[in-house]
Design a protein around this motif. Structure first.
Motif, PDB file in Angstrom:
ATOM      1  N   HIS A  70       0.842  -1.207   0.000  1.00 22.99           N
ATOM      2  CA  HIS A  70       0.000   0.000   0.000  1.00 22.99           C
ATOM      3  C   HIS A  70       0.872   1.251   0.000  1.00 22.99           C
ATOM      4  O   HIS A  70       1.529   1.557   1.003  1.00 22.99           O
TER       5      HIS A  70
ATOM      6  N   HIS B 146     -11.309   7.244  -1.727  1.00 28.47           N
ATOM      7  CA  HIS B 146     -11.036   7.263  -0.293  1.00 28.47           C
ATOM      8  C   HIS B 146     -12.147   7.997   0.468  1.00 28.47           C
ATOM      9  O   HIS B 146     -12.655   9.011  -0.034  1.00 28.47           O
TER      10      HIS B 146
ATOM     11  N   GLU C  67      -8.681   2.645  -2.132  1.00 27.80           N
ATOM     12  CA  GLU C  67      -9.053   2.330  -0.797  1.00 27.80           C
ATOM     13  C   GLU C  67     -10.400   2.920  -0.478  1.00 27.80           C
ATOM     14  O   GLU C  67     -10.723   4.043  -0.846  1.00 27.80           O
TER      15      GLU C  67
ATOM     16  N   HIS D  36      -9.876   1.118   4.553  1.00 27.71           N
ATOM     17  CA  HIS D  36      -9.347   2.148   5.449  1.00 27.71           C
ATOM     18  C   HIS D  36     -10.409   2.392   6.515  1.00 27.71           C
ATOM     19  O   HIS D  36     -11.560   2.656   6.189  1.00 27.71           O
TER      20      HIS D  36
ATOM     21  N   HIS E 240      -6.058  -2.113   5.847  1.00 27.77           N
ATOM     22  CA  HIS E 240      -4.743  -1.511   5.617  1.00 27.77           C
ATOM     23  C   HIS E 240      -4.351  -0.567   6.753  1.00 27.77           C
ATOM     24  O   HIS E 240      -5.220  -0.029   7.441  1.00 27.77           O
TER      25      HIS E 240
ATOM     26  N   ASP F  72       2.212   2.930   3.239  1.00 20.08           N
ATOM     27  CA  ASP F  72       1.253   4.038   3.138  1.00 20.08           C
ATOM     28  C   ASP F  72       1.991   5.333   2.804  1.00 20.08           C
ATOM     29  O   ASP F  72       1.549   6.420   3.162  1.00 20.08           O
TER      30      ASP F  72
END
Ligand SMILES: [Zn+2]
Ligand SMILES: [Zn+2]
Length: 264
Positions: free
Chosen positions: A6, A63, A91, A127, A152, A202
């Motif tokens: 990720h 997101h 995500e 997420h 994640h 990330d």
């Protein structure tokens, strides 16, 4: 070889340094990276980067922190997920930390992503922040276990990890697990079954110790692996091998023969 499951390499600061980052990845044996989508406006440039580089793969999704951005329908997500190097949906998820007020739109968006994942058979990248209860509830209501995926940058409790594991999900640890203050999370990291463990940066956020506070990039995922090896009492080699195997098992559309080493 390691895989960063990720990262956000298409964000401008990192994209501008791509050649140097690739060199560092090769030096550290980080051979693969999953570039995770956060909105559809930036998605074409993310796909251009992924299409040009062996060892890179992409997800598609929006997101939960992006409020004023085009919100895709299930059909649109399914259509975009049909591109060859798109291996996951996300995500997606819920974030009640950054945004407050009536977040029903976030939950609706999350539901559409889960439906698209089920339709395509591609796993979810989830997420969740300050919203674990609703995240798990929606995963259950929408049948996310059918496709599975990954929680994640995991920062939640043991109970949340156990609930996600029971729904067929993997748990991915970021640089946060290397922070001194992350005692509870480190305990969770020792409990996750070896075949459900993933590692990530990330990046550009959340650089692991000893780079805490500095810019992060996929080459630094080795420090997450080292910390997990220390916590679990195994070799870093076994964390590298196992997390790479898990990555292949989860993201079935990844071509196992490709890596950034191909051009070294
Ligand atoms: Zn996230
Ligand atoms: Zn992310």
């Amino acid at each position: 070889m390691y895989v960063d499951s990720h990262c956000h390499l298409n964000f401008p600061d990192l994209a501008a340094q791509l050649p140097e980052i690739l060199t560092r990845m090769r030096t550290n044996w980080v051979g693969r990276a999953l570039l995770v989508s956060v909105n559809l406006t930036d998605w074409p440039s993310l796909m251009a980067m992924v299409d040009a580089q062996p060892g890179f793969w992409a997800s598609v999704g929006v997101h939960p922190d992006y409020e004023d951005t085009p919100d895709p329908s299930v059909d649109e997500l399914v259509r975009l997920a049909g591109r060859p190097k798109v291996v996951a949906i996300g995500e997606t998820g819920l974030d009640y930390y950054r945004l407050t007020g009536d977040l029903e739109w976030q939950r609706e968006r999350f539901r559409r992503h889960i439906r698209a994942a089920r339709e395509t058979g591609k796993p979810l990248i989830i997420h969740t922040r300050s919203a674990a209860e609703d995240t798990l509830r929606l995963m259950k209501e929408e049948g996310a276990a059918e496709v599975g995926g990954v929680m994640h940058c995991f920062t939640e409790s043991q109970a949340v990890a156990d609930a996600a594991l029971a729904m067929n999900f993997h748990i991915s640890f970021s640089g946060i697990v290397t922070f001194k203050s992350a005692r509870d999370l480190q305990a969770v990291a020792t409990s996750v079954p070896a075949d459900r463990l993933l590692i990530e940066t990330d990046s550009p956020y959340l650089a692991p110790v000893p780079f805490r506070g500095k810019q992060n990039d996929p080459s630094k995922v080795i420090h997450v692996a080292e910390k997990l090896a220390e916590l679990r009492g195994v070799s870093v080699q076994s964390i590298a091998d196992q997390s790479t195997q898990n990555f292949f098992n989860l993201f079935k559309h990844v071509d196992r023969n490709a890596s950034v080493m191909d051009e070294a």
